[in-house]
Design an enzyme around this catalytic site. Structure first.
Site, PDB file in Angstrom:
ATOM      1  N   ASN A   6       0.777  -1.183   0.024  1.00  0.00           N
ATOM      2  CA  ASN A   6       0.049  -0.089   0.092  1.00  0.00           C
ATOM      3  C   ASN A   6       0.906   1.101  -0.129  1.00  0.00           C
ATOM      4  O   ASN A   6       1.507   1.477   1.070  1.00  0.00           O
ATOM      5  CB  ASN A   6      -0.861  -0.032   1.298  1.00  0.00           C
ATOM      6  CG  ASN A   6      -1.918   1.012   1.475  1.00  0.00           C
ATOM      7  OD1 ASN A   6      -1.990   2.003   0.545  1.00  0.00           O
ATOM      8  ND2 ASN A   6      -2.324   1.276   2.690  1.00  0.00           N
ATOM      9  N   HIS A  85      -9.595   0.616   4.915  1.00  0.00           N
ATOM     10  CA  HIS A  85      -8.384   0.540   5.659  1.00  0.00           C
ATOM     11  C   HIS A  85      -8.643   1.691   7.069  1.00  0.00           C
ATOM     12  O   HIS A  85      -9.238   2.683   6.784  1.00  0.00           O
ATOM     13  CB  HIS A  85      -7.335   1.167   4.753  1.00  0.00           C
ATOM     14  CG  HIS A  85      -5.828   1.494   5.393  1.00  0.00           C
ATOM     15  ND1 HIS A  85      -5.390   2.310   6.309  1.00  0.00           N
ATOM     16  CD2 HIS A  85      -4.614   0.562   5.270  1.00  0.00           C
ATOM     17  CE1 HIS A  85      -4.131   2.133   6.560  1.00  0.00           C
ATOM     18  NE2 HIS A  85      -3.816   0.952   6.015  1.00  0.00           N
ATOM     19  N   GLU A 157      -5.410  -6.010  10.668  1.00  0.00           N
ATOM     20  CA  GLU A 157      -4.153  -4.915  10.870  1.00  0.00           C
ATOM     21  C   GLU A 157      -4.665  -4.408  12.206  1.00  0.00           C
ATOM     22  O   GLU A 157      -5.657  -3.536  12.146  1.00  0.00           O
ATOM     23  CB  GLU A 157      -4.395  -3.814   9.850  1.00  0.00           C
ATOM     24  CG  GLU A 157      -4.099  -4.356   8.497  1.00  0.00           C
ATOM     25  CD  GLU A 157      -3.312  -3.169   7.638  1.00  0.00           C
ATOM     26  OE1 GLU A 157      -2.194  -3.090   7.246  1.00  0.00           O
ATOM     27  OE2 GLU A 157      -4.252  -2.235   7.245  1.00  0.00           O
ATOM     28  N   GLY A 163       2.185   1.474  11.123  1.00  0.00           N
ATOM     29  CA  GLY A 163       2.945   2.605  11.152  1.00  0.00           C
ATOM     30  C   GLY A 163       3.675   3.048  12.548  1.00  0.00           C
ATOM     31  O   GLY A 163       4.216   4.223  12.591  1.00  0.00           O
ATOM     32  N   GLY A 220       3.083  -1.329   4.397  1.00  0.00           N
ATOM     33  CA  GLY A 220       2.930   0.261   4.175  1.00  0.00           C
ATOM     34  C   GLY A 220       4.232   0.807   3.916  1.00  0.00           C
ATOM     35  O   GLY A 220       4.834   0.396   2.743  1.00  0.00           O
TER      36      GLY A 220
HETATM   37  P1  PGA Z   1       2.843  -0.046   7.825  1.00  0.00           P
HETATM   38  O1  PGA Z   1       1.443   0.225   7.121  1.00  0.00           O
HETATM   39  O2  PGA Z   1       3.264  -1.343   7.319  1.00  0.00           O
HETATM   40  O3  PGA Z   1       3.660   1.314   7.442  1.00  0.00           O
HETATM   41  O4  PGA Z   1       2.570  -0.093   9.177  1.00  0.00           O
HETATM   42  C1  PGA Z   1       0.472  -0.987   7.075  1.00  0.00           C
HETATM   43  C2  PGA Z   1      -0.933  -0.488   6.592  1.00  0.00           C
HETATM   44  O5  PGA Z   1      -1.244   0.615   6.644  1.00  0.00           O
HETATM   45  O6  PGA Z   1      -1.463  -1.203   5.946  1.00  0.00           O
END
Ligand code: PGA
Length: 235
Positions: A6, A85, A157, A163, A220
């Site tokens: 993503n 999301h 998630e 993040g 992400g």
């Molecule tokens: P991240 O994001 O891998 O940066 O934690 C995952 C996502 O938003 O699907």
């Protein structure tokens, strides 16, 4: 394994073009899906990955400024689409009713919906994870036929992992994925593919891959580094 990248709202046009060149140089054993920024969908037409969208309109067509329909996505070669999301739920107040509509239009256009679900840290600490996931799935997947349900992918998630650099233990992920699959078997008589997402990085990727019931990852920030992704997918 299904690996979904993503890109969120990253890259200039030039950066997206050079990223695409690198990522399309190799073919991958895992199914790789790239979800670039909406405006770059037509720049990602390579053969070594599939195209995904980060979002879709809840409406079929018509006067909805700033939106893109499932039919339009299909005409751009999109085969997967993220739905719900946590960033969209939080910033654009997406609710299960609109997610349910989105899923229906996507299926009608032959695009695989990837429904994103997860609990907050407070919910996890209060043992509410299963209640939250159950409520979300029940509403987002309402009135879908068995055939339609068979086409849906779940991305688990935890909101507190996205993040943040905090990742649940492998055991926590395994148990929640097991619970999701069990819930589906009981209620829909379907065994869905379940991806994990949230702070997947270079260091934890291989360990996360050992979780027995995981079908892939939604990634992400790690996905913004084309060379790193190539190296990881070769392992
Ligand atoms: P991240 O994001 O891998 O940066 O934690 C995952 C996502 O938003 O699907």
């Amino acid at each position: 394994m299904l690996i979904v990248l993503n890109h969120k709202m990253n890259f200039t046009k030039e950066e997206a073009i050079s990223y695409e060149k690198v990522i399309n140089q190799k073919s991958y054993h895992d199914e790789l899906v790239i979800c670039p920024s909406m405006g770059y969908l037509s720049l990602f037409q390579g053969k070594n990955y599939r195209l995904g969208s980060q979002n879709v309109s809840q409406y079929e067509q018509g006067s909805h400024t700033g939106e893109i329909s499932s039919t339009q996505l299909r005409s751009l070669g999109v085969s997967y689409c993220l739905v719900g999301h946590s960033e969209r739920r939080k910033e654009y107040f997406e609710d299960s009713l609109s997610l349910n509509q989105k899923i229906k239009w996507l299926l009608k256009s032959n695009i695989t919906p990837i429904l994103c679900l997860g609990e907050t840290l407070e919910e996890r600490q209060s043992n509410l994870t299963e209640d939250i996931l159950k409520k979300d799935m029940t509403m987002s997947l309402a009135n879908l036929s068995h055939q339609e349900l068979e086409k849906i992918i779940i991305a688990y998630e935890p909101i507190w992992a996205i993040g943040t650099g905090s990742v649940p233990t492998n055991e926590m992920i395994e148990n929640t994925v097991k619970w999701i699959k069990h819930f589906w078997c009981e209620n829909y008589q379907v065994q869905p593919k379940v991806l994990y997402g949230g702070s997947v990085n270079k260091q934890n990727y291989l360990t996360l891959k050992t979780i027995p019931n995981i079908d892939g990852f939604l990634i992400g920030s790690l996905g913004l580094q084309a060379e790193t992704i190539q190296t990881l997918l070769e392992q």
